[in-house]
Design a protein around this motif. Structure first.
Motif, short mmCIF file in Angstrom:
data_model
loop_
_atom_site.label_atom_id
_atom_site.label_comp_id
_atom_site.label_asym_id
_atom_site.label_seq_id
_atom_site.Cartn_x
_atom_site.Cartn_y
_atom_site.Cartn_z
N ALA A 173 8.61 45.01 110.83
CA ALA A 173 9.26 45.36 109.56
C ALA A 173 9.28 44.17 108.63
CB ALA A 173 10.68 45.87 109.82
N VAL A 174 9.69 44.44 107.39
CA VAL A 174 9.87 43.39 106.39
C VAL A 174 11.27 43.54 105.83
CG1 VAL A 174 9.00 42.34 104.27
CG2 VAL A 174 7.42 43.52 105.81
N ALA A 175 12.10 42.50 106.01
CA ALA A 175 13.44 42.47 105.42
C ALA A 175 13.33 41.91 104.01
CB ALA A 175 14.36 41.60 106.27
N LEU A 176 14.01 42.57 103.06
CA LEU A 176 13.87 42.24 101.66
C LEU A 176 15.19 41.80 101.05
CD1 LEU A 176 11.73 45.35 100.59
CD2 LEU A 176 10.91 43.09 101.28
N ARG A 177 15.11 40.82 100.16
CA ARG A 177 16.25 40.42 99.33
C ARG A 177 15.82 40.55 97.87
NH1 ARG A 177 16.82 34.61 101.73
NH2 ARG A 177 14.67 35.11 102.31
N ASN A 178 16.56 41.34 97.11
CA ASN A 178 16.28 41.54 95.70
C ASN A 178 17.24 40.67 94.89
OD1 ASN A 178 14.34 43.56 96.32
ND2 ASN A 178 15.97 45.07 96.51
N VAL A 179 16.71 39.60 94.32
CA VAL A 179 17.55 38.60 93.65
C VAL A 179 17.40 38.78 92.14
CG1 VAL A 179 18.08 36.15 93.43
CG2 VAL A 179 17.10 37.04 95.57
N ARG A 180 18.53 39.01 91.46
CA ARG A 180 18.50 39.26 90.01
C ARG A 180 18.65 37.95 89.24
NH1 ARG A 180 21.65 43.67 86.21
NH2 ARG A 180 21.29 42.55 84.25
N PHE A 181 17.93 37.88 88.10
CA PHE A 181 18.03 36.74 87.19
C PHE A 181 18.22 37.25 85.76
CE2 PHE A 181 15.56 35.40 90.82
CZ PHE A 181 16.09 34.16 91.13
N SER A 182 19.13 36.65 85.06
CA SER A 182 19.36 37.01 83.66
C SER A 182 18.67 36.03 82.71
CB SER A 182 20.86 37.06 83.35
OG SER A 182 21.48 35.82 83.66
N ARG A 183 18.15 34.93 83.24
CA ARG A 183 17.38 33.97 82.45
C ARG A 183 16.03 33.75 83.12
NH1 ARG A 183 18.66 29.10 82.48
NH2 ARG A 183 17.64 28.58 80.49
N LEU A 184 14.97 33.83 82.32
CA LEU A 184 13.63 33.73 82.90
C LEU A 184 13.35 32.35 83.46
CD1 LEU A 184 11.65 35.81 80.25
CD2 LEU A 184 12.21 36.47 82.59
N GLU A 185 13.95 31.31 82.87
CA GLU A 185 13.77 29.97 83.41
C GLU A 185 14.35 29.86 84.81
OE1 GLU A 185 12.93 29.57 79.19
OE2 GLU A 185 14.55 30.56 80.31
N GLU A 186 15.45 30.54 85.07
CA GLU A 186 16.02 30.52 86.42
C GLU A 186 15.09 31.21 87.41
OE1 GLU A 186 19.80 32.35 85.99
OE2 GLU A 186 20.78 30.54 85.20
N LEU A 187 14.43 32.27 86.96
CA LEU A 187 13.48 32.96 87.83
C LEU A 187 12.30 32.05 88.17
CD1 LEU A 187 12.26 36.55 87.81
CD2 LEU A 187 10.55 34.80 87.38
N THR A 188 11.73 31.37 87.17
CA THR A 188 10.58 30.51 87.45
C THR A 188 10.98 29.31 88.29
OG1 THR A 188 10.87 29.37 85.32
CG2 THR A 188 9.36 31.26 85.38
N GLU A 189 12.20 28.81 88.11
CA GLU A 189 12.67 27.72 88.97
C GLU A 189 12.80 28.20 90.42
OE1 GLU A 189 16.31 26.56 87.14
OE2 GLU A 189 15.33 25.66 85.39
#
Length: 460
Positions: A173-189
């Motif tokens: 199986a594959v365990a998944l974590r869906n992590v939300r970001f409200s700023r795109l710079e935080e996502l790229t970091e």
């Protein structure tokens, strides 16, 4: 598994069908499915007979390799490897993408941040060249130039009949974590952090992709192979996978279902056919919840223009198809996504981090001349698929041209499976034109196979 003798007969059939194509006539594969979004000029020439080249020849669990025919779909390939606890290093999202197609036309998925692109796990391949020969190309040796130039050549240098690829071990199986970001710079970091550490908040990350619904709402989905996932989700029925990212911070799928999680609804494009409506979804046969079926519907629309006629009848503007995958350097990704939201406005968009594969031993990742991504650079593949109204006074293709300019301005590249509008000089600069011509002249001296620019831009 397909017997070697059957494979040899299939290769002989292919060579004879190639020889039967009259000189000067276009050469194409006679295959039932396609994942291209490039309309092509009609031809009356017979297609190449590849009917016997669509299977797996062998899987070696100890060496972790597989010998696979060029027209084998990833659906059939995965079905052959998973019983051994193995999968290809990169499995493109759609079931009917073929291994040969992913190598000559590129492919990507959530393991690409560590395993690169499908062609980077190929150790050798047999290629039918424009001269009608079957040659075995490897990273080193007599035909190393063909091996290096084959990725992104789109059949302009030949067709792979057999490929040997590396495999990787996987869990149930594959365990998944869906992590939300409200700023795109935080996502790229966060992407940069996972690339460096191979983990997120102390847990290993084996797969990583994401979705942007808007610049203020984006998600990274971080996957970990595991045998310990007691509760598994199923997105092949009423539930729709991409919607779950907003509802669930944690999830789990069987490895098989994870590999095809995007195929059931063609990412989110099934909405265009009404398939996401709960009532229609119950009535829609499960065998039709597949990307290849939706693609057939799109091809019928291209042929008959029913929706376009209805739009004209209702007084709506004509629409421009915007179906693209682009690779943007990580440091420019946030700026590109904001530009895209402001100037194109399609959503959601898919996000898939990518790096050229690092070698096991000392040395840097190798580059590939017809799709020259920079070794050591993290990119984000951004996928967007749909259409936009053609503004008053604008021409069909203007939006795609503006995307091409933005991608180039930000140091990126775009895949060539869909519409392209580059002039020849720009195309040659971006896609290794000088290398392509040298390899073309060596292996297809009469230029029987359609050229790369002619295929990608001129739609031949």
């Amino acid at each position: 598994m397909r017997a070697l003798r059957d494979h040899e007969l299939a290769v002989d059939t292919l060579r004879r069908s190639y020889a039967a194509v009259p000189l000067g006539e276009p050469v194409r594969l006679a295959k039932r499915t396609s994942n291209l979004f490039r309309p092509r000029a009609a031809t009356s020439s017979p297609g190449l007979d590849v009917s016997g080249l669509d299977g797996v020849l062998s899987v070696d669990p100890r060496a972790r390799t597989a010998d696979v025919q060029g027209m084998c779909t990833y659906e059939d390939l995965v079905d052959a490897t998973l019983p051994h606890g193995l999968m290809p290093l990169v499995v493109p999202q759609l079931r009917t993408i073929t291994l040969g197609g992913a190598v000559t036309g590129l492919g990507i998925e959530s393991t690409s941040f560590r395993n690169g692109l499908p062609h980077e796990s190929v150790t050798e391949m047999d290629v039918l060249t424009g001269a009608g020969e079957i040659l075995t190309a490897r990273p080193e040796g007599e035909h190393a130039d063909l091996f290096a130039a084959f990725p992104n050549s789109l059949g302009s240098l030949g067709y792979a009949t057999r490929l040997r690829i590396e495999l990787q071990p996987v869990r149930h199986a594959v365990a998944l974590r869906n992590v939300r970001f409200s700023r795109l710079e935080e996502l790229t970091e966060a992407i940069a952090d996972v690339v460096v550490k191979g983990e997120w908040e102390g847990q290993p990350v084996d797969a990583m992709d994401g979705v942007m619904f808007s610049p203020g709402e984006a998600y990274l989905t971080l996957g970990t192979f595991t045998d310990d996932a007691p509760q598994l989700s199923d997105y092949t029925g009423q539930e729709i996978y991409y919607r779950s990212l907003r509802r669930r911070t944690r999830d789990a799928l069987t490895t098989h279902d994870y590999l095809w999680r995007w195929d059931t609804d063609w990412f989110w494009c099934s909405a265009a056919f009404g398939v996401q409506h709960p009532v229609l979804r119950r009535l829609w046969p499960a065998r039709w919840r597949r990307s290849d079926f939706y693609h057939r519907l799109v091809r019928l629309e291209h042929r008959h223009q029913v929706a376009a006629r209805v739009d004209r009848w209702r007084g709506r503007p004509a629409r421009e198809r915007v179906v693209q995958d682009v690779e943007i350097p990580l440091e420019a990704t946030a700026d590109f996504l904001r530009w895209f939201a402001a100037n194109v406005g399609m959503n959601p968009v898919w996000l898939c981090p990518l790096r050229l594969r690092e070698p096991a031993g000392p040395g840097s990742a190798r580059s590939w001349p017809l799709y020259p991504l920079r070794p050591g650079q993290t990119y984000v593949n951004i996928g967007f698929w749909g259409s936009v109204p053609i503004a008053e006074g604008a021409a069909d293709g203007d939006v795609n041209r503006s995307i091409e300019r933005a991608v180039s301005d930000m140091g990126g590249h775009k895949s060539l499976y869909s519409d392209a509008y580059y002039d020849r000089a720009a195309f040659d600069r971006l896609y290794g034109g000088e290398t392509w011509r040298a390899v073309k002249d060596r292996y297809d001296p009469d230029h029987r196979l359609t050229g790369l620019y002619e295929k990608a831009v001129a739609r031949k």
